[in-house]
Design an enzyme around this catalytic site. Structure first.
Site, PDB file in Angstrom:
ATOM      1  N   VAL A  82      -3.465   5.266  -2.632  1.00  0.00           N
ATOM      2  CA  VAL A  82      -2.654   5.803  -3.717  1.00  0.00           C
ATOM      3  C   VAL A  82      -2.691   7.333  -3.734  1.00  0.00           C
ATOM      4  CG1 VAL A  82      -2.306   5.815  -6.213  1.00  0.00           C
ATOM      5  CG2 VAL A  82      -3.016   3.709  -5.070  1.00  0.00           C
ATOM      6  N   GLN A  83      -3.860   7.934  -3.961  1.00  0.00           N
ATOM      7  CA  GLN A  83      -3.986   9.386  -4.015  1.00  0.00           C
ATOM      8  C   GLN A  83      -4.304  10.004  -2.655  1.00  0.00           C
ATOM      9  OE1 GLN A  83      -3.718  11.923  -6.244  1.00  0.00           O
ATOM     10  NE2 GLN A  83      -2.961  10.639  -7.918  1.00  0.00           N
TER      11      GLN A  83
ATOM     12  N   GLN B 171     -14.865   1.392  -4.509  1.00  0.00           N
ATOM     13  CA  GLN B 171     -15.945   2.378  -4.556  1.00  0.00           C
ATOM     14  C   GLN B 171     -17.287   1.698  -4.773  1.00  0.00           C
ATOM     15  OE1 GLN B 171     -15.141   5.560  -7.327  1.00  0.00           O
ATOM     16  NE2 GLN B 171     -13.218   6.118  -6.336  1.00  0.00           N
TER      17      GLN B 171
ATOM     18  N   GLU C 188      20.399   0.159 -23.428  1.00  0.00           N
ATOM     19  CA  GLU C 188      19.897   0.708 -24.681  1.00  0.00           C
ATOM     20  C   GLU C 188      18.374   0.760 -24.732  1.00  0.00           C
ATOM     21  OE1 GLU C 188      21.542   2.196 -26.855  1.00  0.00           O
ATOM     22  OE2 GLU C 188      23.606   1.610 -26.458  1.00  0.00           O
TER      23      GLU C 188
ATOM     24  N   TYR D 289      -6.710   5.748   2.189  1.00  0.00           N
ATOM     25  CA  TYR D 289      -5.355   6.258   2.406  1.00  0.00           C
ATOM     26  C   TYR D 289      -4.355   5.377   1.673  1.00  0.00           C
ATOM     27  CZ  TYR D 289      -2.322   9.469   4.937  1.00  0.00           C
ATOM     28  OH  TYR D 289      -1.451  10.485   5.262  1.00  0.00           O
TER      29      TYR D 289
ATOM     30  N   HIS E  34     -11.105  10.341 -10.432  1.00  0.00           N
ATOM     31  CA  HIS E  34     -11.188   9.481 -11.612  1.00  0.00           C
ATOM     32  C   HIS E  34     -12.662   9.333 -11.947  1.00  0.00           C
ATOM     33  CE1 HIS E  34     -10.082   6.582 -14.533  1.00  0.00           C
ATOM     34  NE2 HIS E  34     -10.184   5.483 -13.803  1.00  0.00           N
TER      35      HIS E  34
END
Length: 366
Positions: A40-41, A104, A245, A38, A125
């Site tokens: 990032v994605q 993982q 700039e 639970y 991924h």
């Protein structure tokens, strides 16, 4: 399935008008989607699926209080829709493996026993599968191995979903054990809120993704900004001018127009002076960075980048070292100038104490 033609190169894409949410719900009606991680994605994909009527549960280590509490705050119920990672993996028929790449590899021995026949292992991924000789993530042959990779952050995926739009995602099937792998993949892609889905392979996704992150999307962008800002400062320009700039005009105006209309439109609709300069200097920058991108892609494809990621991110003191690196970035004059410039935007001026913060902060202060 829509067919897009890019100057003679034809691509198949899947849109929501062709693959409806109702169809996705039908395909997933008997599935339990277990979102592991639970961070990032995970939140965005889990919440979007839940809002779309998909049976979703979340797996998260309770010992990691920050992310466990985040899941609680988002309405996931312990023992009902929120479980420890191993229990969620056991309960799920589709296991979305959305912990970090290094995690993982570390958690794989705990997850693999729960990958029983007919289940699907889902990634966002291709890292762990493509570099499986290094990660040791070797799925059993009797499950589907699939991927949907949103082309943006989880925050953007959720934000776009709530606004009624979507984010483009790639999809791939690495292993089809059930004969339903692609249908499951597309159904999940639609359910997480993809605007449209385009096909890839696990290898192509990871090679392009790692190159992009290190290149234009983050690494190259940060490096080029720092180089221009530093040169302007060396030439006597004040921090506010150098930042405006270099960053502010890009992020607040130009990049939005490029996103809406393309760089060709931007070149055609800027001042004649800017137009001439951009057309003359773009090839010089391209020639300067092409060798860097070649080295970068080779390092990604060979696995050298993977070795570094796994070694660094698995180190016991990684978080402490990362905090130091991020603090050094935050403390750079350019980004401290950016804080001040952002506080002066009209939408921020009326926020609580913004004027006081601006007075206290100051540019270029060590």
């Amino acid at each position: 399935m829509a067919i897009l033609n890019f100057g003679g190169v034809r691509e198949r894409v899947v849109t929501r008008s062709e693959f409806s949410l109702e169809k996705a719900r039908g395909i997933l009606k008997d599935e339990v989607v277990a979102v592991l991680g639970y961070g990032v994605q995970g939140p965005a994909q889990a919440l979007n699926m839940r809002d779309n009527g998909i049976h979703v549960i979340v797996g998260q280590r309770k010992s990691d209080k920050f992310y466990w509490n985040k899941a609680l705050k988002d309405g996931w119920k312990p023992g009902k829709t929120l479980f420890d990672i191993e229990e969620a993996a056991a309960r799920g028929t589709i296991i979305q493996y959305l912990v970090s790449d290094a995690a993982q590899m570390i958690l794989w021995p705990c997850i693999k026993p729960h990958l029983t026949e007919g289940k699907a292992l889902y990634f966002s991924h291709g890292f762990s599968i493509v570099y499986r000789k290094q990660t040791k993530v070797l799925p059993p042959k009797n499950i589907d191995v699939i991927m949907v990779a949103p082309k943006g952050s989880g925050t953007t995926l959720r934000k776009n979903f709530l606004e009624g739009s979507g984010i483009n995602s790639s999809f791939a099937v690495f292993q089809d054990a059930t004969g339903r792998a692609e249908a499951r993949t597309l159904a999940l892609g639609i359910s997480i809120g993809s605007g449209f889905l385009f096909p890839t392979t696990f290898a192509k996704e990871v090679y392009s993704d790692l190159t992009g992150e290190r290149g234009v999307l983050m690494g190259c962008l940060a490096g080029v900004m720092e180089a221009q800002y530093s040169e302007l400062r060396r030439r006597g320009h004040l921090p506010s001018e150098a930042f405006n700039e270099t960053v502010e005009e890009l992020t607040q105006s130009l990049i939005r127009l490029v996103g809406e209309n393309g760089m060709d439109w931007m070149f055609a609709n800027c001042s004649a002076t800017a137009q001439r300069g951009a057309l003359d200097w773009a090839p010089k920058f391209r020639r300067a960075v092409e060798p860097v991108f070649k080295r970068l892609y080779d390092a990604v494809k060979s696995g050298k980048e993977t070795t570094r990621v796994l070694k660094c991110n698995s180190a016991p003191d990684y978080r402490e070292k990362l905090a130091k690196e991020l603090k050094a970035l935050h403390d750079m004059e350019m980004w401290r100038a950016g804080e001040t410039v952002r506080s002066l935007r009209p939408e921020n001026w009326s926020k609580n104490k913004s004027a006081k913060r601006t007075k206290k902060r100051g540019f270029g202060r060590k």
